[in-house]
Design a protein around this motif. Structure first.
Motif, PDB file in Angstrom:
ATOM      1  N   TYR A 376      -1.150  25.179 -12.395  1.00  0.00           N
ATOM      2  CA  TYR A 376      -1.611  25.791 -11.151  1.00  0.00           C
ATOM      3  C   TYR A 376      -0.849  27.087 -10.917  1.00  0.00           C
ATOM      4  O   TYR A 376       0.186  27.353 -11.545  1.00  0.00           O
ATOM      5  N   ALA A 377      -1.387  27.889  -9.992  1.00  0.00           N
ATOM      6  CA  ALA A 377      -0.724  29.133  -9.590  1.00  0.00           C
ATOM      7  C   ALA A 377      -0.612  29.174  -8.074  1.00  0.00           C
ATOM      8  O   ALA A 377      -1.484  28.665  -7.356  1.00  0.00           O
ATOM      9  N   THR A 378       0.458  29.792  -7.609  1.00  0.00           N
ATOM     10  CA  THR A 378       0.709  29.924  -6.177  1.00  0.00           C
ATOM     11  C   THR A 378       0.793  31.405  -5.823  1.00  0.00           C
ATOM     12  O   THR A 378       1.414  32.188  -6.551  1.00  0.00           O
ATOM     13  N   VAL A 379       0.186  31.778  -4.702  1.00  0.00           N
ATOM     14  CA  VAL A 379       0.221  33.143  -4.183  1.00  0.00           C
ATOM     15  C   VAL A 379       0.818  33.082  -2.784  1.00  0.00           C
ATOM     16  O   VAL A 379       0.378  32.272  -1.956  1.00  0.00           O
ATOM     17  N   TRP A 380       1.813  33.935  -2.497  1.00  0.00           N
ATOM     18  CA  TRP A 380       2.458  33.883  -1.185  1.00  0.00           C
ATOM     19  C   TRP A 380       3.074  35.234  -0.848  1.00  0.00           C
ATOM     20  O   TRP A 380       3.207  36.096  -1.720  1.00  0.00           O
ATOM     21  N   VAL A 405      -6.608  34.230   0.969  1.00  0.00           N
ATOM     22  CA  VAL A 405      -6.239  35.046   2.118  1.00  0.00           C
ATOM     23  C   VAL A 405      -4.735  34.891   2.282  1.00  0.00           C
ATOM     24  O   VAL A 405      -4.237  33.787   2.529  1.00  0.00           O
ATOM     25  N   VAL A 406      -3.990  35.977   2.102  1.00  0.00           N
ATOM     26  CA  VAL A 406      -2.540  35.874   2.064  1.00  0.00           C
ATOM     27  C   VAL A 406      -1.915  36.918   2.976  1.00  0.00           C
ATOM     28  O   VAL A 406      -2.363  38.072   3.037  1.00  0.00           O
ATOM     29  N   GLY A 440      -1.874  35.562   9.043  1.00  0.00           N
ATOM     30  CA  GLY A 440      -1.439  34.932   7.808  1.00  0.00           C
ATOM     31  C   GLY A 440      -0.095  34.266   7.992  1.00  0.00           C
ATOM     32  O   GLY A 440       0.763  34.749   8.743  1.00  0.00           O
ATOM     33  N   ILE A 441       0.101  33.133   7.330  1.00  0.00           N
ATOM     34  CA  ILE A 441       1.353  32.392   7.409  1.00  0.00           C
ATOM     35  C   ILE A 441       1.789  32.032   5.990  1.00  0.00           C
ATOM     36  O   ILE A 441       0.996  32.094   5.049  1.00  0.00           O
ATOM     37  N   TYR A 548      -4.689  31.356  10.043  1.00  0.00           N
ATOM     38  CA  TYR A 548      -5.521  30.812  11.117  1.00  0.00           C
ATOM     39  C   TYR A 548      -6.135  31.968  11.892  1.00  0.00           C
ATOM     40  O   TYR A 548      -5.650  33.107  11.865  1.00  0.00           O
ATOM     41  N   ILE A 549      -7.238  31.666  12.560  1.00  0.00           N
ATOM     42  CA  ILE A 549      -7.974  32.674  13.332  1.00  0.00           C
ATOM     43  C   ILE A 549      -8.080  32.179  14.775  1.00  0.00           C
ATOM     44  O   ILE A 549      -8.522  31.057  15.026  1.00  0.00           O
TER      45      ILE A 549
END
Length: 551
Positions: A376-380, A405-406, A440-441, A548-549
């Motif tokens: 897997y890959a993580t984007v942050w 969405v980051v 973004g969080i 969140y929106i």
């Protein structure tokens, strides 16, 4: 069809064998003849060309308007165009997503104009077979006629509304619902900010919804009408949030989505393997004609579900023509080298592809290419510790894309880390300005059934709390950006995520037995602060939240 004094003097019927541009040649019988004439192209049922001169888009089953279950639609039968001596009246088609074995009720009401005392409804199943026909409406107000049926096949069913005679026109109301459900007027449109929708299917080439009932050939494109369908306004839309699914592709390849009327970008939204079913989310700007174009490199069926939209008013999301900012195969935006397993690639997004330094979050399509092992890959965001979350799950050697969405780090960078060595390509789809309603969080895990309740059984639904947890406020939240992972499913199948109420005929994650796969979704939150997750086969489920929106 040629017209002289409103009389047909010549007609030809042609069956299309190839896609692309066709040409019509008009010439007189004798060289000394001249004068004006009119030409009209009329489709056979199912081919999807607009039939009526006033441009109504739903005169054929192919262009049926998605009907949201439980919502009342006010529509009209347009007057017949006197410029043409056609015998056909205006006809309206609508599509509904059904579940096999469930009962549905269709009603029409409040006929006006010369429709009074007229109006017939028909229901067609997903094989395009007429399964029920109503009587004529005999009332000027209130419910005119009703059809109740049980979906035996499941999938997309079609509703036809037509007058008794070709010279009738006027307005009417229509409602489709699960039997026992009540009808209500649609909610008022939000003037700015994200508008989440219950998922609605806009395209299904298996059933002929939104396009021809046939696979899309390799190296070709199909355009999907999104404006004015499925709860999306007919104008004033900056971007739509879509889930795009490839079903049974003939070989490995990819899908690209972009605004109709523009050149295809060098980017991909969905990568697939031969014979598999796989989905990915995309945020796409509609073209000036309200359409989104999809290109597929290999022959495949395509599905498109709409999840929500951003209006142009308010500027809460700024879509971009997909632009590649990182490709480690070529050295674009990063070193020309594979990213080692467990290593972190830090890449710049602020100031790239039109993303300003003041943007607080970005929409990316992240593709892992040729990984050395399954993982897997993580984007942050840059500047914070790597979270316990995943964005893309891959198999050894598999090219696969994930929509992310980051939040952008304070230094304008974003991090990417694969669990196994892989190349990576990153495309920018758009950004969220400082005034956006999206926050973004740092990604946070909300659910992992492997360490909690255990796997979810096939045909079961679980409710997952998404507000007041993981950095999401407890109140005033209308949608969340989630990454949904199915881990080691027992059979081929799918996951559907929706806010509450009746489960829609839409899919979020499509999986193959024993293989782990993920997809993201900007999900509307139920009034109780939960989302519902259904799986068609037993599987472990992981849910991560990244944004969140607010209302």
């Amino acid at each position: 069809m040629f017209q002289r004094q409103r009389k047909c003097v010549g007609a030809r019927s042609v069956r299309r064998s190839l896609s692309g541009t066709y040409f019509v040649k008009v010439l007189p019988n004798y060289s000394n003849l001249s004068g004006a004439y009119r030409v009209r192209v009329l489709p056979q049922s199912g081919l999807g060309l607009v039939q009526d001169a006033n441009g109504e888009p739903n005169d054929t089953m192919y262009l049926a308007q998605p009907q949201i279950l439980g919502q009342v639609r006010t529509a009209s039968i347009a007057p017949r165009d006197p410029a043409y001596n056609t015998r056909d009246a205006d006809i309206d088609y609508y599509s509904i997503s059904t579940i096999a074995g469930r009962s549905y009720t269709i009603t029409s009401s409040d006929l006006a104009g010369t429709l009074v005392g007229s109006g017939v409804m028909r229901v067609f199943d997903s094989a395009h077979t007429n399964i029920s026909t109503s009587g004529s409406c005999a009332f000027t107000s209130g419910t005119c006629n009703t059809i109740t049926f049980t979906s035996s096949l499941g999938g997309t069913y079609f509703i036809q509304f037509r007058p008794n005679y070709s010279d009738q026109s006027g307005t009417y109301k229509l409602c489709a619902r699960v039997t026992g459900q009540t009808c209500s007027n649609p909610p008022p449109a939000t003037v700015s900010g994200y508008n989440p929708l219950d998922p609605v299917r806009l395209l299904d080439t298996r059933s002929g919804l939104g396009a021809a009932k046939a696979p899309v050939y390799g190296a070709s494109s199909v355009s999907v009408q999104v404006a004015g369908r499925g709860g999306v306004p007919s104008s004033g839309v900056a971007a739509v949030v879509l889930n795009v699914t490839a079903v049974g592709p003939s070989s490995s390849g990819f899908v690209t989505a972009w605004p109709s009327g523009r050149s295809r970008p060098t980017a991909s939204n969905l990568n697939y393997l031969a014979g598999r079913v796989i989905a990915n989310q995309a945020i796409v700007r509609p073209g000036s004609d309200g359409k989104v174009t999809l290109y597929t490199s290999a022959t495949t069926h395509l599905l498109v579900d709409v999840l929500g939209y951003y209006p142009t008013a308010g500027g809460k999301y700024v879509p971009a023509s997909p632009t590649r900012i990182v490709d480690t195969r070529t050295g674009t935006g990063a070193a020309k080298a594979t990213v080692a397993g467990g290593a972190t690639l830090r890449f710049k997004v602020a100031g790239m592809a039109g993303v300003p330094s003041t943007a607080k979050a970005v929409a990316l399509n992240v593709t892992t290419i040729g990984p050395a092992a399954a993982g897997y890959a993580t984007v942050w965001p840059s500047g914070v510790s790597k979270p316990n979350a995943s964005n893309v799950n891959f198999e050894r050697g598999q090219n696969i894309a994930g929509f992310v969405v980051v939040k952008i780090g304070a230094d304008g960078y974003v991090n990417f880390s694969p669990s196994a060595g892989a190349n990576v390509a990153v495309d920018v789809a758009g950004y969220f300005p400082s005034t956006s309603d999206l926050t973004g969080i740092t990604p946070s895990r909300l659910l992992d059934t492997r360490t909690g309740t255990g796997s979810v059984g096939g045909g079961q639904t679980i409710a997952v709390r998404v507000v007041g947890v993981g950095g999401v406020p407890a109140t005033n939240v209308k949608a969340v950006s989630l990454n949904i992972t199915a881990v080691a499913p027992a059979a081929n199948g799918f996951v559907t995520v929706w806010p509450q109420g009746t489960r829609p005929t839409a899919s979020t994650v499509n999986y193959t037995a024993g293989r782990t796969i993920a997809n993201s979704i900007v999900a509307k939150v139920g009034t109780d602060g939960y989302v519902r997750i259904y799986t068609s086969a037993r599987t472990q489920i992981i849910v991560d939240v990244s944004a969140y929106i607010t209302r």
